[in-house]
Motif scaffolding. Structure first.
Motif, PDB file in Angstrom:
ATOM      1  N   ARG A 244     -15.109  13.831  25.614  1.00 12.29           N
ATOM      2  CA  ARG A 244     -14.773  13.249  26.923  1.00 12.29           C
ATOM      3  C   ARG A 244     -16.033  13.066  27.761  1.00 12.29           C
ATOM      4  NH1 ARG A 244     -10.827  15.924  31.418  1.00 12.29           N
ATOM      5  NH2 ARG A 244     -12.439  17.509  31.268  1.00 12.29           N
ATOM      6  N   PHE A 245     -16.141  11.900  28.420  1.00  7.32           N
ATOM      7  CA  PHE A 245     -17.245  11.587  29.318  1.00  7.32           C
ATOM      8  C   PHE A 245     -16.686  11.259  30.702  1.00  7.32           C
ATOM      9  CE2 PHE A 245     -19.008  10.672  25.168  1.00  7.32           C
ATOM     10  CZ  PHE A 245     -20.312  11.132  25.264  1.00  7.32           C
ATOM     11  N   PHE A 246     -17.442  11.648  31.700  1.00  5.80           N
ATOM     12  CA  PHE A 246     -17.142  11.263  33.077  1.00  5.80           C
ATOM     13  C   PHE A 246     -18.094  10.146  33.484  1.00  5.80           C
ATOM     14  CE2 PHE A 246     -18.468  11.601  37.533  1.00  5.80           C
ATOM     15  CZ  PHE A 246     -17.260  11.446  38.187  1.00  5.80           C
ATOM     16  N   TYR A 247     -17.573   9.100  34.119  1.00  3.62           N
ATOM     17  CA  TYR A 247     -18.451   8.026  34.581  1.00  3.62           C
ATOM     18  C   TYR A 247     -18.155   7.678  36.036  1.00  3.62           C
ATOM     19  CZ  TYR A 247     -14.632   4.595  34.065  1.00  3.62           C
ATOM     20  OH  TYR A 247     -13.458   3.910  34.185  1.00  3.62           O
ATOM     21  N   PHE A 248     -19.198   7.232  36.702  1.00  2.00           N
ATOM     22  CA  PHE A 248     -19.127   6.906  38.126  1.00  2.00           C
ATOM     23  C   PHE A 248     -19.879   5.604  38.344  1.00  2.00           C
ATOM     24  CE2 PHE A 248     -20.691   7.044  42.480  1.00  2.00           C
ATOM     25  CZ  PHE A 248     -19.579   7.441  43.191  1.00  2.00           C
ATOM     26  N   VAL A 249     -19.178   4.591  38.839  1.00  2.00           N
ATOM     27  CA  VAL A 249     -19.780   3.288  39.105  1.00  2.00           C
ATOM     28  C   VAL A 249     -19.379   2.871  40.512  1.00  2.00           C
ATOM     29  CG1 VAL A 249     -19.976   0.880  38.402  1.00  2.00           C
ATOM     30  CG2 VAL A 249     -19.672   2.655  36.673  1.00  2.00           C
ATOM     31  N   GLY A 250     -20.354   2.767  41.394  1.00  2.00           N
ATOM     32  CA  GLY A 250     -20.047   2.414  42.770  1.00  2.00           C
ATOM     33  C   GLY A 250     -19.192   3.483  43.424  1.00  2.00           C
ATOM     34  N   VAL A 251     -17.944   3.127  43.716  1.00  3.03           N
ATOM     35  CA  VAL A 251     -17.007   4.098  44.304  1.00  3.03           C
ATOM     36  C   VAL A 251     -15.902   4.457  43.325  1.00  3.03           C
ATOM     37  CG1 VAL A 251     -17.464   3.340  46.659  1.00  3.03           C
ATOM     38  CG2 VAL A 251     -15.655   2.215  45.337  1.00  3.03           C
ATOM     39  N   TYR A 252     -15.995   3.933  42.098  1.00  4.06           N
ATOM     40  CA  TYR A 252     -14.945   4.169  41.108  1.00  4.06           C
ATOM     41  C   TYR A 252     -15.413   5.184  40.077  1.00  4.06           C
ATOM     42  CZ  TYR A 252     -11.412   3.285  37.558  1.00  4.06           C
ATOM     43  OH  TYR A 252     -10.399   3.438  36.657  1.00  4.06           O
ATOM     44  N   PHE A 253     -14.535   6.100  39.708  1.00  5.20           N
ATOM     45  CA  PHE A 253     -14.864   7.075  38.677  1.00  5.20           C
ATOM     46  C   PHE A 253     -13.628   7.345  37.833  1.00  5.20           C
ATOM     47  CE2 PHE A 253     -13.406   9.439  42.363  1.00  5.20           C
ATOM     48  CZ  PHE A 253     -12.543  10.378  41.825  1.00  5.20           C
ATOM     49  N   ASP A 254     -13.881   7.759  36.607  1.00  7.68           N
ATOM     50  CA  ASP A 254     -12.783   8.047  35.678  1.00  7.68           C
ATOM     51  C   ASP A 254     -13.374   8.749  34.457  1.00  7.68           C
ATOM     52  OD1 ASP A 254     -10.315   8.194  34.541  1.00  7.68           O
ATOM     53  OD2 ASP A 254      -9.878   6.045  34.664  1.00  7.68           O
ATOM     54  N   TYR A 255     -12.539   8.965  33.428  1.00  5.28           N
ATOM     55  CA  TYR A 255     -12.961   9.596  32.187  1.00  5.28           C
ATOM     56  C   TYR A 255     -12.680   8.655  31.020  1.00  5.28           C
ATOM     57  CZ  TYR A 255     -13.009  13.934  34.883  1.00  5.28           C
ATOM     58  OH  TYR A 255     -13.280  14.908  35.819  1.00  5.28           O
ATOM     59  N   PHE A 256     -13.449   8.799  29.966  1.00  3.64           N
ATOM     60  CA  PHE A 256     -13.169   8.070  28.730  1.00  3.64           C
ATOM     61  C   PHE A 256     -13.653   8.928  27.561  1.00  3.64           C
ATOM     62  CE2 PHE A 256     -17.525   6.924  29.672  1.00  3.64           C
ATOM     63  CZ  PHE A 256     -18.144   6.862  28.429  1.00  3.64           C
ATOM     64  N   ARG A 257     -13.169   8.602  26.373  1.00  2.00           N
ATOM     65  CA  ARG A 257     -13.563   9.326  25.163  1.00  2.00           C
ATOM     66  C   ARG A 257     -14.308   8.378  24.234  1.00  2.00           C
ATOM     67  NH1 ARG A 257     -11.102  14.249  25.318  1.00  2.00           N
ATOM     68  NH2 ARG A 257     -11.968  14.780  23.287  1.00  2.00           N
ATOM     69  N   ALA A 258     -15.365   8.899  23.624  1.00  2.00           N
ATOM     70  CA  ALA A 258     -16.179   8.086  22.717  1.00  2.00           C
ATOM     71  C   ALA A 258     -16.942   9.018  21.793  1.00  2.00           C
ATOM     72  CB  ALA A 258     -17.152   7.202  23.508  1.00  2.00           C
ATOM     73  N   PRO A 259     -17.419   8.521  20.634  1.00  2.00           N
ATOM     74  CA  PRO A 259     -18.281   9.353  19.787  1.00  2.00           C
ATOM     75  C   PRO A 259     -19.495   9.819  20.586  1.00  2.00           C
ATOM     76  CG  PRO A 259     -17.583   7.374  18.621  1.00  2.00           C
ATOM     77  CD  PRO A 259     -17.139   7.205  20.036  1.00  2.00           C
ATOM     78  N   ALA A 260     -19.809  11.106  20.488  1.00  2.00           N
ATOM     79  CA  ALA A 260     -20.849  11.688  21.336  1.00  2.00           C
ATOM     80  C   ALA A 260     -22.175  10.958  21.202  1.00  2.00           C
ATOM     81  CB  ALA A 260     -21.006  13.173  21.004  1.00  2.00           C
ATOM     82  N   LEU A 261     -22.621  10.737  19.970  1.00  2.00           N
ATOM     83  CA  LEU A 261     -23.937  10.135  19.755  1.00  2.00           C
ATOM     84  C   LEU A 261     -24.005   8.674  20.185  1.00  2.00           C
ATOM     85  CD1 LEU A 261     -25.169  11.591  16.357  1.00  2.00           C
ATOM     86  CD2 LEU A 261     -26.212  11.865  18.604  1.00  2.00           C
ATOM     87  N   ALA A 262     -22.865   8.043  20.378  1.00  2.00           N
ATOM     88  CA  ALA A 262     -22.881   6.639  20.785  1.00  2.00           C
ATOM     89  C   ALA A 262     -23.522   6.453  22.151  1.00  2.00           C
ATOM     90  CB  ALA A 262     -21.461   6.078  20.783  1.00  2.00           C
ATOM     91  N   MET A 263     -23.503   7.508  22.972  1.00  2.00           N
ATOM     92  CA  MET A 263     -24.041   7.388  24.324  1.00  2.00           C
ATOM     93  C   MET A 263     -25.547   7.604  24.373  1.00  2.00           C
ATOM     94  SD  MET A 263     -21.475   6.466  25.887  1.00  2.00           S
ATOM     95  CE  MET A 263     -22.416   6.302  27.386  1.00  2.00           C
ATOM     96  N   LEU A 264     -26.133   8.187  23.325  1.00  2.00           N
ATOM     97  CA  LEU A 264     -27.569   8.484  23.368  1.00  2.00           C
ATOM     98  C   LEU A 264     -28.419   7.219  23.521  1.00  2.00           C
ATOM     99  CD1 LEU A 264     -29.717  10.700  23.244  1.00  2.00           C
ATOM    100  CD2 LEU A 264     -29.741  10.415  20.759  1.00  2.00           C
ATOM    101  N   PRO A 265     -28.240   6.184  22.689  1.00  2.00           N
ATOM    102  CA  PRO A 265     -29.043   4.967  22.894  1.00  2.00           C
ATOM    103  C   PRO A 265     -28.753   4.285  24.225  1.00  2.00           C
ATOM    104  CG  PRO A 265     -27.348   4.614  21.224  1.00  2.00           C
ATOM    105  CD  PRO A 265     -27.365   6.079  21.506  1.00  2.00           C
ATOM    106  N   VAL A 266     -27.541   4.456  24.744  1.00  2.00           N
ATOM    107  CA  VAL A 266     -27.217   3.869  26.052  1.00  2.00           C
ATOM    108  C   VAL A 266     -28.052   4.528  27.136  1.00  2.00           C
ATOM    109  CG1 VAL A 266     -25.391   3.532  27.763  1.00  2.00           C
ATOM    110  CG2 VAL A 266     -24.885   3.261  25.325  1.00  2.00           C
TER     111      VAL A 266
END
Length: 467
Positions: A244-266
Motif C-alpha cells: 500500500r502507498f499513500f499519495y498526495f497531489v495538490g489537495v487530494y490524497f488517497d491510497y493505492f496498491r502496487a508492486p513495491a519496486l515499481a515505485m523506485l524508478p518513479v
C-alpha cells in the motif's frame, strides 16, 4: 506530488528504539548544538552592514552570477540574478547581505579573483573587514564546521551532516518521514543492522551529491539523503509484492496498491527531473536520488547476508492475522449452516493447523466429532479438550467432557503423559488411577491437584492417597 509506502502499522509492543533515538539525536543537535547559529548570523549581518560591504560586493556578486550562467551553464540562477538586480535597484541592503554572506562559493570566488576585482588599497580594506566576519562567525556555523563540503570532503562530515538541519521546517519534515519509514525497516533488519544501513545510506547519498558538486564550497546538511535510503530499502525488502502507498497531489490524497519496486524508478526519475528543471530551490535532489539507489542497492547486494530480513518480519500482523482467521472461521460456520459437516471438518482442521492456540477451533472440532462418537477422532479430541481444560485449571469443564465421553464413547481414553493420571475406563464408569479404581470426579480432581507437578510427585501422592 508525494508518494510514500505505508504497508505496515506501528507496533508499540515492539517500539522502534533506534528510529526514535535517531529522531532524538537530530532534535538534540538542532536545539542545543546548533542553537548558537542564529546569534552568529545576526552578528555577522550587523558587522557586514556597518562596514558597508554591500556596496563593495553587490556589483561583484552581479558579475559572479552572470559568469555562472554564461560560462558554467547554471541557467537556473537567472531568477536569482534578476532578484539581485531588483534588490540593488531598491537599495535592499539587508536582503543582499543575507544572500552574499550565505553564498560560500561567492566568497571563494572573491578570494581567488580579488587581485582582478579591486585595487591593492581596496583589497586590503576589504580583507580587513570581510575576513574577520568570515572566520569569527560564518566559519563557526554548524553547517560550516560539520556540513558536507565537497571541496573539503571527510569521513566525519559524511556522518555528521546527517544530523544537522537548516531550520524548523526542515527538521520537522525529515523527522516525520524518518518515523514513517524507519519503524518498518528497523523491524525488518533489527536495530543494529538498521542503524549501520541508515548511516551508510546517508554516506552514499552525500558521496553522490558531492560527485556532481565536486570542488564546491556550499555545505550540505540534513537527514533527507539517509531517509531516501530508507525508502529505497523499504521497497527493495518487499520486492515485487503489492503493498500500500499513500499519495498526495495538490489537495487530494488517497491510497493505492502496487508492486513495491515499481515505485523506485518513479522516485529516482522525479529527483533527477527536479535537479534539471526545478531551478535553484536549495534542495539536494541528487542526494535524494543517490540515497534511493543506495538503499535499494544495499538490500540487493547484502540481502542474503548481513542485511538479511528477519523471518518474523513477514509474519502477518495481529490485525491482519485476526482478519484472516475471521474470514476462514466464517466460511467454516457457513458450511455448518448448510449441514455440510465434512466440509466444515476440513475447514476447521485447516484452521487448527494455522491457529493452534485458538481454543474455539478445538471446541468446534470436538462438537463435529461427537456426531460420529464411534470414530477414533472423537476419543482423540476428547483427550485434547480435557488436556486443554486441565491446563487452564477448569476441572468442572474437564469433568463435563469426561462424563459426556462416558455416555458416547466406547474406547479407552488416555491422558497425555504429563497428566500422570493413568487411564479412564468408560466400560465400568470408574476411573483407574495407578492401578486403583476411583470415581471419575475423584480421579480428575486428583489430576488437577497434581498439575503441573512432576510425574514422580503425582505418583507418590496418588500412592499415598489410596493406601
Amino acid at each position: 506530488m508525494l508518494i510514500l509506502p505505508v504497508e505496515r502499522r506501528i507496533d508499540w509492543k515492539r517500539p522502534p528504539w533506534v528510529t526514535l533515538g535517531l529522531m532524538l539525536a537530530c532534535l538534540f543537535v538542532f536545539f542545543f548544538w546548533q542553537s548558537n547559529d542564529p546569534r552568529l548570523i545576526h552578528t555577522a549581518m550587523e558587522e557586514y552592514l556597518e562596514a558597508d560591504l554591500v556596496e563593495v560586493e553587490a556589483p561583484v556578486y552581479e558579475t559572479y552570477l552572470q559568469r555562472q550562467i554564461n560560462l558554467e551553464g547554471e541557467t537556473d540562477r537567472v531568477h536569482e540574478l534578476k532578484a539581485v538586480r531588483d534588490a540593488m535597484a531598491s537599495d535592499n541592503a539587508h536582503w543582499l547581505a543575507s544572500r552574499m554572506l550565505g553564498d560560500q562559493a561567492f566568497y571563494q570566488y572573491m578570494l581567488a579573483n580579488q587581485e582582478v576585482i579591486w585595487s591593492q588599497q581596496q583589497r586590503e580594506a576589504w580583507r580587513s573587514v570581510r575576513q574577520p566576519i568570515q572566520q569569527e562567525y560564518i566559519s563557526q556555523l554548524s553547517s560550516s564546521r560539520l556540513g558536507l563540503v565537497p571541496a573539503e570532503l571527510s569521513l566525519v562530515d559524511l556522518i555528521a551532516y546527517q544530523f544537522l538541519h537548516g531550520g524548523m521546517g526542515h527538521i520537522i519534515g525529515n523527522l516525520v518521514f524518518l518515523f514513517i519509514l524507519g519503524f518498518t525497516v528497523e523491524r525488518a533488519l533489527g536495530p543494529g543492522r538498521y542503524l549501520v544501513a541508515y548511516l551508510l545510506c546517508g554516506a552514499i547519498s552525500g558521496l553522490v551529491w558531492s560527485g556532481f558538486q565536486w570542488g564546491a564550497h556550499t555545505p550540505l546538511v540534513g537527514a533527507s539523503g539517509s531517509i531516501s535510503g530508507l525508502m529505497g530499502m523499504y521497497v527493495a525488502i518487499f520486492g515485487l509484492q503489492r503493498i500500500r502507498f499513500f499519495y498526495f497531489v495538490g489537495v487530494y490524497f488517497d491510497y493505492f496498491r502496487a508492486p513495491a519496486l515499481a515505485m523506485l524508478p518513479v522516485w529516482i526519475g522525479k529527483e533527477v527531473y527536479d535537479y534539471w528543471f526545478a531551478g535553484a530551490t536549495g534542495i539536494a535532489y541528487l542526494a535524494h536520488a543517490g540515497g534511493l539507489a543506495g538503499g535499494a542497492g544495499l538490500v540487493w547486494l547484502f540481502g542474503r547476508s548481513v542485511l538479511q530480513v528477519r523471518e518474523s518480519f513477514f509474519e502477518p500482523e495481529e490485525d491482519e492475522e485476526d482478519q484472516r482467521f475471521r474470514r476462514a472461521y466464517a466460511r467454516a460456520m457457513e458450511s455448518i449452516g448448510r449441514l455440510d459437516f465434512d466440509r466444515a471438518w476440513q475447514q476447521f482442521e485447516t484452521l487448527r493447523e494455522h491457529y493452534p492456540k485458538r481454543p474455539v477451533v478445538l471446541e468446534h472440532l470436538y462438537q463435529l466429532a461427537k456426531l460420529r462418537p464411534h470414530e477414533v477422532r472423537y476419543r482423540e479430541l476428547a483427550c485434547d479438550m480435557m488436556a486443554t481444560y486441565l491446563g487452564q485449571h477448569q476441572p468442572e469443564r474437564m469433568i463435563a467432557i469426561w462424563d459426556e465421553y462416558q455416555k458416547k464413547g466406547s474406547l479407552t481414553i488416555r491422558f497425555p503423559p504429563r497428566t500422570t493420571t493413568g487411564c479412564f475406563s468408560p466400560r465400568c464408569g470408574l476411573a483407574t488411577c495407578h492401578g486403583r479404581k476411583r470415581s471419575s470426579k475423584s480421579c480428575v480432581t486428583l489430576a488437577m491437584n497434581c498439575w503441573p507437578r512432576k510425574p514422580a510427585a503425582c505418583w507418590r501422592r496418588s500412592s499415598a492417597s489410596v493406601r
